[in-house]
Write an enzyme that holds these catalytic residues in place. Structure first.
Site: not given
Lengths: 249, 249
Positions: A50, A52, A110, A201
């Protein structure tokens, strides 16, 4: 039913995230709506992870089942005709019937982009974290190496979520500077067997003060050793994050 | 009064163009408003060229006069604090008092981006012309070489505008393919001593059917020889156009 695997790129700016939510448009919802228009079936599109609100993807992977007899090529074209301009299905393939985009994922990668310095790139606002100081990407790179390997990443988990285990294996982490047509930006790239919610993050947020010199290069190791989310490390804003690719067997 | 030369980058998506107009926000207006807030003077910011609605700039150059005694460094910081996030003043310098961003310009360089093929880049919509066919950038490059040199470019002028002369000198024209993180795009780069209104977009519009194979490589030469704007060549959409830089003595 026949199962398909799709690779999707999207600009997450205008979405509440990957997952269907009542509070706004999601990537998953747009794909499911597109499939419904094409096949008249209510299908669930299962994403590898998922993302954000505001997070982007170059290579999100998802799977779905359909009784449709359309060829993969026709399904790809039909999907791209139905999805909004900021969601693109890059490729499609038939997958084994038991393929599942979450369960079968082996590695995910990522990237997180920082734009540093006094002069902001007017084209970068939606795609990077603006840090109005010069940052030392080499110090950030060195500081991040301590995270490589199998560790308990509780210190980099989101505060609210609970998972069976917070142990993950980071295979690689680099911080480099790349030039853009106008300026330059700093790229954090992380590959792991999986990520806790907000983990990239939170790593980016911890590396930021190392880059600006407010924390020493040993800070990431100190945070990792805490195994506790209660520390002053920040969560970097979503718009700098890109899901790059997912590796399957 | 002291004259300053500034280099400006902007994302033109949200603007009616460079020039102040009654129908919406312009780059020039935002810069003049910023200067008014800083200096309390009503100044005219003279741009090296007017860019249309949706056209972008990495290196627009402009000049203005001010009685302010702020140093260039302080003026740069103050300007960037006052301009919207999608307009950035990249650099500033004191210029000779008779410097004028239009009159003293010797060369200008533009790039025009095409995104070709069936799969659209979800990050490219605001910054390229989507052409849903494979294009041959080498054929486009060869076709464009006939424009190099001093010519009457009436065939590539906007239909409505009148200028003293339609003769311009193109110093260089290249068409290449560059990869992006996701896909690839085609870049037309043109440098000339000056451009007629819409000239780059009209060249890009004429090269497009050469790229897709609907016109032969000799088409650009045929259009040039017409010295007349009444021909089926298109005007390429604005969002693919970037003003790259302006050269002064």
């Amino acid at each position: 039913m026949p199962t398909f695997k799709i690779t999707i790129a999207y600009d997450g700016t205008n979405y509440v995230g990957w997952q269907v939510q009542p509070n706004g448009p999601s990537i998953q919802e747009k794909l499911q709506q597109a499939l419904f228009k094409i096949t008249e079936e209510k299908t669930v599109v299962v994403g590898s992870g998922r993302t954000d609100a505001g997070v982007h993807a170059w290579g999100q992977v998802a799977s779905f089942e359909t009784a449709s007899t359309l060829s993969p090529e026709k399904l790809l074209r039909a999907l791209n005709a139905q999805t909004p301009y900021d969601i693109t299905v890059i490729s499609i393939e038939r997958a084994p019937d038991d393929f599942h985009a979450i369960r079968n994922a082996k590695k995910k990668r990522y990237r997180y982009f920082f734009q540093d310095g006094r002069i902001l790139d007017p084209f970068g606002l939606r795609y990077a974290w603006f840090v109005p100081f010069e940052m030392d990407e080499q110090a950030m790179h060195r500081a991040g190496q301590v995270l490589i390997g199998e560790h308990d990443f509780t210190s980099f988990a989101a505060k609210k979520t609970q998972t069976k285990t917070n142990i993950r294996h980071i295979y690689g982490l680099t911080v480099t500077r790349e030039t853009t047509p106008l300026l330059s930006r700093i790229v954090l790239e992380v590959e792991a067997n999986g990520f806790l919610y907000n983990m990239v993050r939170n790593i980016a947020g911890a590396l930021q003060p190392v880059g600006t010199g407010r924390q020493s290069e040993s800070w990431l190791g100190e945070l990792l050793a805490l195994k506790n989310r209660e520390h002053p490390g920040m969560t970097a804003p979503p718009q700098g994050l890109f899901m790059v690719d997912v590796t399957y067997d």
